[in-house]
Design a protein around this motif. Structure first.
Motif, short mmCIF file in Angstrom:
data_model
loop_
_atom_site.label_atom_id
_atom_site.label_comp_id
_atom_site.label_asym_id
_atom_site.label_seq_id
_atom_site.Cartn_x
_atom_site.Cartn_y
_atom_site.Cartn_z
N UNK A 80 0.81 -1.23 0.00
CA UNK A 80 0.00 0.00 0.00
C UNK A 80 0.83 1.27 0.00
N UNK A 81 2.16 1.13 0.18
CA UNK A 81 3.06 2.27 0.32
C UNK A 81 2.91 2.95 1.69
N UNK A 82 2.54 2.17 2.71
CA UNK A 82 2.51 2.68 4.07
C UNK A 82 3.91 2.54 4.66
N UNK A 83 4.54 3.67 4.93
CA UNK A 83 5.90 3.63 5.46
C UNK A 83 5.92 3.36 6.96
N UNK A 84 4.97 3.96 7.67
CA UNK A 84 4.96 3.85 9.13
C UNK A 84 3.53 3.67 9.63
N UNK A 85 3.38 2.73 10.55
CA UNK A 85 2.11 2.52 11.22
C UNK A 85 2.24 2.96 12.67
N UNK A 86 1.28 3.75 13.15
CA UNK A 86 1.25 4.17 14.54
C UNK A 86 0.24 3.28 15.27
N UNK A 87 0.75 2.46 16.17
CA UNK A 87 -0.12 1.58 16.95
C UNK A 87 -0.54 2.31 18.22
N UNK A 88 -1.82 2.65 18.29
CA UNK A 88 -2.32 3.42 19.43
C UNK A 88 -2.64 2.54 20.63
N UNK A 89 -2.62 1.23 20.45
CA UNK A 89 -2.98 0.31 21.53
C UNK A 89 -1.72 -0.25 22.20
N UNK A 90 -0.90 0.66 22.70
CA UNK A 90 0.37 0.24 23.27
C UNK A 90 0.23 -0.70 24.45
N UNK A 91 -0.79 -0.48 25.24
CA UNK A 91 -1.02 -1.36 26.40
C UNK A 91 -2.19 -2.31 26.18
#
Length: 378
Positions: A80-91
């Motif tokens: 998809x050309x997604x360079x970075x994913x931000x995972x908001x569910x760290x805990x």
């Protein structure tokens, strides 16, 4: 008798015919969920399965992170050309975990991401409200936030449960602007990390569930989403609590998730950004609102190009394609992927390249610390 049959029998046949026609018409009845006409409109189609520029998904949720999951995500992200994913569910879903276990869960996730895919994942931490209302909660929560950032968290995600479900030790609803949370917002500003905050649900969830409600189908299919006018507080009150912390904590950068439920009123959205220069919008889960007002939305994206961040929310590779198509093309009258979110058709905004770059990655690189900038062109 002959006269009777001569005149009555044709009438009887007419009544039978009318009844047959009525039955045929009635047999065509269907419910709203089943009605899905295929458009006969012939217009250019530009299906987009890969974003024009590398992008940051500022709003994703991944749990139970392991090697298999990371390998699959990287493959799909590259496609998809997604360079970075931000995972908001760290805990993760930490409600059933002790605070120390939640911190170790976060640290282990960050280590796993960095070992297998350095630079491709950013993790935000989350707050525990265990014991909220006790005098020691604030000091403990601030200390945990500082520890999480030292361990590699690069932002704080506030779930919609704050303002809706979170209760203090006395069983009272905790408002978003509770004074005990001021230290958290201030600390995020000191640490230089953004707060991505989701407040409330769409206002329609509080409205009567009738034929005038745009979310009627969603509420029928997901009845647990329907709220009474004051359950647990009016929509406008919860949103006002959120805006109060934006105003009070000007030195903290906020990302207002889902455009603060203002994507259907872009004049209000513009006023919001003008009033709160420390606030940015995440567009996760509201792309359908832009797709039905392409001229106004295009102008809004151009006018506020420095304040908008790409995000998706629920992760599904094929659903990203609709986002790309709305943002990048000038296609007309194409479907959204969830009828219960949007029974209408989409129109592309055809955003200029520089605006796309800002929405896709430049704004995120400016706001979120420690991102690998080498993954993106300038």
């Amino acid at each position: 008798m002959k006269y009777y049959y001569k005149h009555i029998f044709p009438l009887f046949l007419i009544l039978l015919l009318v009844s047959a026609v009525n039955n045929a018409l009635l047999s065509q009845e269907m419910d709203f969920e089943s009605y899905n006409p295929q458009s006969t409109l012939v217009v250019p189609e530009n299906l987009v399965t890969r974003a024009k520029y590398p992008f940051v998904d500022i709003h994703s949720h991944q749990s139970n992170v392991n090697d298999v999951l990371i390998s699959r995500l990287i493959k799909e992200m590259d496609e998809m050309n997604m360079a970075t994913m931000v995972n908001l569910s760290g805990k993760g879903s930490s409600r059933n975990r002790a605070d120390s276990e939640a911190q170790e869960y976060l640290s282990a996730m960050i280590r796993k991401f960095n070992e297998q895919a350095p630079g491709r994942f950013i993790v935000f931490t989350n707050l525990s409200f265990n014991g909220f209302g006790n005098k020691e909660w604030r000091e403990k929560a601030v200390a945990e936030l500082e520890t999480d950032v030292r361990n590699g968290a690069n932002g704080l995600k506030i779930f919609k449960s704050l303002g809706l479900n979170v209760q203090d030790v006395n069983g009272e609803r905790v408002p978003i602007n509770h004074p005990d949370l001021d230290a958290i917002w201030a600390k995020c500003g000191e640490l230089g990390i953004p707060v991505l905050i989701h407040a409330a649900d769409p206002a329609s969830f509080w409205d009567p569930m009738d034929g005038n409600n745009e979310r009627w189908l969603e509420l029928k299919l997901r009845p647990n989403r329907k709220r009474a006018a004051d359950n647990p507080a009016p929509f406008d009150q919860i949103i006002a609590e959120q805006h109060a912390i934006f105003k009070k904590h000007r030195n903290t950068t906020f990302i207002n998730a889902h455009m603060g439920w203002m994507a259907n009123d872009l004049a209000k959205a513009a006023k919001h950004l003008d009033e709160y220069p420390n606030v940015n919008f995440g567009i996760a889960a509201v792309i359908a609102e832009f797709g039905r007002q392409p001229r106004a939305a295009r102008k809004f994206f151009i006018d506020y190009q420095d304040r908008i961040l790409f995000g998706k929310d629920a992760y599904n590779q094929e659903e990203f394609y609709t986002y790309f198509r709305v943002l990048e093309t000038e296609d007309e009258y194409f479907p959204y992927y969830k009828k219960y979110h949007a029974y209408w058709r989409m129109y592309g905004l055809g955003l200029p390249d520089e605006v796309l770059k800002k929405v896709y990655y430049k704004n995120a690189l400016r706001i979120v610390p420690n991102m690998d900038k080498s993954l993106f062109p300038y």
